[in-house]
Write an enzyme that holds these catalytic residues in place. Sequence first.
Site, PDB file in Angstrom:
ATOM      1  N   GLU A 131       1.514   1.938  -3.289  1.00  0.00           N
ATOM      2  CA  GLU A 131       0.964   2.735  -2.203  1.00  0.00           C
ATOM      3  C   GLU A 131      -0.051   1.917  -1.401  1.00  0.00           C
ATOM      4  O   GLU A 131      -0.926   1.259  -1.966  1.00  0.00           O
ATOM      5  CB  GLU A 131       0.298   3.988  -2.769  1.00  0.00           C
ATOM      6  CG  GLU A 131       1.250   4.887  -3.536  1.00  0.00           C
ATOM      7  CD  GLU A 131       0.529   6.103  -4.098  1.00  0.00           C
ATOM      8  OE1 GLU A 131      -0.517   6.469  -3.516  1.00  0.00           O
ATOM      9  OE2 GLU A 131       0.998   6.660  -5.098  1.00  0.00           O
ATOM     10  N   SER A 132       0.075   2.006  -0.104  1.00  0.00           N
ATOM     11  CA  SER A 132      -0.799   1.225   0.774  1.00  0.00           C
ATOM     12  C   SER A 132      -2.252   1.663   0.663  1.00  0.00           C
ATOM     13  O   SER A 132      -3.174   0.842   0.772  1.00  0.00           O
ATOM     14  CB  SER A 132      -0.326   1.349   2.224  1.00  0.00           C
ATOM     15  OG  SER A 132      -0.341   2.718   2.626  1.00  0.00           O
TER      16      SER A 132
END
Length: 1375
Positions: free
Chosen positions: A590-591
């Site tokens: 996840e960014s």
Amino acid sequence: MDRIAVRAKRKELGISCMLNTEVGAVLAVIRRPLSESYLSPQETDHCDSSVQQSLKSLRALIFNPQQDWRTIDPSVYLSPFLEVIQSDEIPASATAVALSSILKILKIEIFDEKTPGAKDAMNSIVSGITSCRLEKTDLVSEDAVMMRILQVLTGIMKHPSSELLEDQAVCTIVNTCFQVVQQSTGRGDLLQRNGRYTMHELIQIIFSRLPDFEVRGDEGGEDSESDTDEIDMSGGYGIRCCIDIFHFLCSLLNVVEVVENLEGTNVHTADEDVQIFALVLINSAIELSGDAIGQHPKLLRMVQDDLFHHLIHYGASSSPLVLSMICSCILNIYHFLRKFMRLQLEAFFSFVLLRVTAFTGFLPLQEVALEGLINFCRQPAFIVEAYVNYDCDPMCRNIFEETGKVLCRHTFPTSGPLTSIQIQAFEGLVILIHNIADNMDREEDEGNEEDDNNSNVIKPSPVEIHEYIPFWIDKPKEDFETWVDHIRVRKAQKRKLAIAANHFNRDEKKGLEYLKYNYLVSDPLDPMALASFFRFTPGLDKTMIGDYLGDPDELHLSVLRSFTHTFEFTGMNLDTALRTFLESFRLPGESQKIERMIEAFSERFYDQQSSDIFASKDTVHILCYSLIMLNTDQHNPQVRRKMTEDEFIRNNRAINAGNDLPKEYLSELFQSIATNAFALSTHSGPVEMNPNRWIELMNRTKTTQPFSLCQFDRRIGRDMFATIAGPSIAAVSAFFEHSDDDEVLHECVDAMISIARVAQYGLEDILDELIASFCKFTTLLNPYTTPEETLFAFSHDMKPRMATLAVFTLANTFGDSIRGGWRNIVDCLLKLRKLQLLPQSVIEFEINEENGGSESDMNNVSSQDTKFNRRQGSSLMGRFSHFLALDNVEESVALGMSEFEQNLKVIKQCRIGQIFSKSSVLPDVAVLNLGRSLIYAAAGKGQKFSTAIEEEETVKFCWDLIITIALSNVHRFNMFWPSYHEYLLNVANFPLFSPIPFVEKGLPGLFRVCIKILASNLQDHLPEELIFRSLTIMWKIDKEIIETCYDTITEFVSKIIIDYSANLHTNIGWKSVLQLLSLCGRHPETKEQAVDALIGLMSFNASHLSQSSYAYCIDCAFSFVALRNSSVEKNLKILDLMADSVTMLVKWYKTASTDTANSYSPASNTSSSSSMEENNLRGVNFVHHLFLKLSEAFRKTTLARREEIRNRAVTSLEKSFTMGHEDLGFTPSGCIYCIDHVIFPTIDDLHEKLLDYSRRENAEREMRSMEGTLKIAMKVLMNVFLVYLEQIVESAEFRTFWLGVLRRMDTCMKADLGEYGDNKLQEVVPELLTTMIGTMKEKEILVQKEDDDLWEITYIQIQWIAPALKDELFPDEEI
């Protein structure tokens, strides 16, 4: 004085002559033409006009010096020779002679450091030698000149004035020497060897002075640069040249050579020859400098950083020779500088020695690495220091444990013959084991000399963690005792962390709960604790770490910040720091999580940067993101078009607060990422020592505690050996099994004993494992071999006999620490007996059963230190040496010894008897385990018997040993026998338990123990109760026991009653003895002995009876008199003794009554006195109960078949009632109760028996006999009635009681004897009634009263019983 002056003048003249000779020699060589065409006259003149003139001028001064040569400036007589050396027109031969002249001047020491101009002269010599010029000549002449140069360089450094040389001059000398070494490559081995030797000698001379260099007071800071300025330049060379030379030597490790590979391309590889040469010089420098290097920070940092990095880098991939030199170098560093090299030494072990030994490819390299490990183990303090500094530190590897396990792994033999590496590893393992054992024994010896109660006594309990202590914080060593406790706790934390990591990898929640439960993290949670767990615990799943750190929860963010603070990025490039950070976990997908993690990293990196390249942490943040994207772009195979360097630079424009970062900086970052991808592995695994990791390690050294130099502590020794105990025992056992060499077998046994020496300090399970492992080599426990095969193997193979001797030696020496191992020892012992290898003489024990050792004697023995120490080692191993010496079969045969005699000699050396006869010095738990093994073996557990005789002999043998232990430990019988009793109960429930031999062989022994306990007359009565409890369950196991063992039981019980009745104090003791006596008295063979014992007790030892035991005595007596075939005379004696025993009841009653009266005193008006009164009242009642029991015995005896006994029983009953009339204090109700329950039933039973006989045919004699007894009983009733009349008349129950008397008179009066004639009782009853009623009238008990119907009832009953008596008894009275 004149003689001294003359001698000095001659010395000065000798120097002049020497100088004159050297000048002449040089001139002669200069003047000598090499060939007719070589020099022209003009050239000769030119030489004469310059160099020769200088030499001639010196000659003019030689014999006319103005002062002593030692006071003349050396340049005066040195400069002409130096001019010759520096001239490029002088032939090489003249240069060589000039060099020899200078060397001679230096050797005879014409001048010294105090001579004026000595410093300039020395420096000029260096300058002249290093600028030596040679005309073109042949190689041989050049080599000769170079050899002279090397000699002069050495002479310069050996001269007393060498200390005046400048640092630059010394460096020039070394450099010149190395140039000679380099130039000699390919020109001849001799010159090169001399060059290397000279260089080695120069290094030795220079660094031998390092300990003498003064250290400035302001030196010592980590960033101090005073190393280069600490010595006054006017004082000669110092630390600065040492630093430069050492740096130069380290750089030689990186010298490469170009070689052509198989593909035809040139590759650069390390020049092994130069590396070895450099390592030799570095070794010499460290050896001679010693710990003085630690006083000079810059030189120390060079060792810590440059040198160690090179050694680790080349160590794992070098040749055996280079690795051997590296190991020697590291060992020297450890010896002198380990205080400063904690993390570096760990890295060397992790990345070199342990890694190479684990690699199975190249055996020679592996062997060298193994030898390196063993050399470290030979150092006295290495193993304990390695354990303390690394194994007890959660942030470090387990260096000691892994070293021990590596040695064990390589010791394990394979199917083939033993290899050199296996033998080598075994030697190392033995060294390690002996080191631990000797140190633990040495500490015990020192502790005993200082104080018998020293504070370092081993406690068997392991270390427990009871509070939260930050595991990542090390504690400096201040107080030794506190520090030892601290490192033991840290080791426990380290073990718990490994378990927590395992839980965490499977379930994050369970892992964190485990951390809290074991106080590894605080409650409430300290973010740094969890961050340190993620950062330093090996084996964690990096994906799970990344997921946790990326979570947006506030706690997770705090942990993330703390996690980044565990990194030291000082001095690191951005790409290096980012690699280090990303290697500790795996980036989540996840960014947003990546964003938070990179932000935390950027802040930490920015705070630790000293350069001004970044305007803010935001710049670092953006650039880190860009590098991660670049890494994906460059190394993802799915990306076809790769980003170029220009594109990367263009993408990162204006990110530094609106400005561009330096293009060169971005270019370096791009090249670093493009050529080396980020390591994003999922799980922790083996890593390589790369430059990034080395920088991180050097940063950690700034915050890590220095290497702790510590003395050995037995608690630490026990803990550290526990980590390698299992593999060590397995390795030694396997080596013993596969080896046939006598010396190796001896070493195995020696190692086994050392393991036991360590295990005796709280590692009992290890000692049990050791014994179990070696018992299998005795061949005695092999279930698949026949006795004949076992005996053959034992007789013809030294190994089984040696193992047997070893096992029993352990049992004798370390028996106090053996627990479950006793079972194996007992099994071996039983097998030896089965093989008839155990003669009775071996197990004959001298135990005094009557008196035994006193408790004070036992305490004296137990107070001595029974631990094995090294003072016992020589005698113990001497026994094995003697065994090996006598194990020559041919010699034994020559001496006429049979196989049995040889085996017997081995068994005698085992000293098996001492194991049991000296069991009094064993601790409680060892006695319990030994007894348990023997009891279970006696019950047949684990045994297979071929015949019933074998079973009986084995059971008896086991019981003999059990009893020996019990007899030797009577002083602590209360401790171990309750458990023995439980074991007896357990074995009775075994499926194949055979009670007859078990109990038959056990009862005599238990009686022996019982007699010894009674003979000891212990103050504590619990041992007596315990042994009788066991005796009781033993004879009750099976109903056939008494039938089988009655003679033995009678013998022992009689002895107890006759000799030790005074020492019988317990209720169960008397009960058991008298019950057994009663049971054995039923057998014709033992009846007389049993009866005599009882008569003896009641006649002479009755005073020893207590109120409790009295009841059992009466029961026993009744059982004897009730026997049909017993002696009438002795039965009558018993009845008389029973009647006389009423005096004892009277005595007890009076005692209880007196105590009761005292309890009513005014001063006793308390709750305690009330309790005492209740007890005394119970005592009175109990006496009355005993009287009833005695009377009841008489009552039952009145039914005996023999008339004499019946009649004596009746009269004894009367006697007992008469004796107890006044002195037993019966209440009226009590009197009635006794008569009602004893005398009335007696008459009723006799009357019923009389009627029974009257109905039988041919039973007149028996009937008349019974009739006579009933007459006596009726008279007894009358007599007792009259004796107790005044008491019972006071009872409200008297009316009912009187009716009972009249009813029995009536019954006897009207008894119908059938065909046998008249009832003679009709003559007795009237007389009895007349006497009783007459007495009652005399005492006015039977008179007519309005409110009393007693007279009326009597009047009516007399008319029914004997109407003829009415007028006689009531002449003037009517209703």
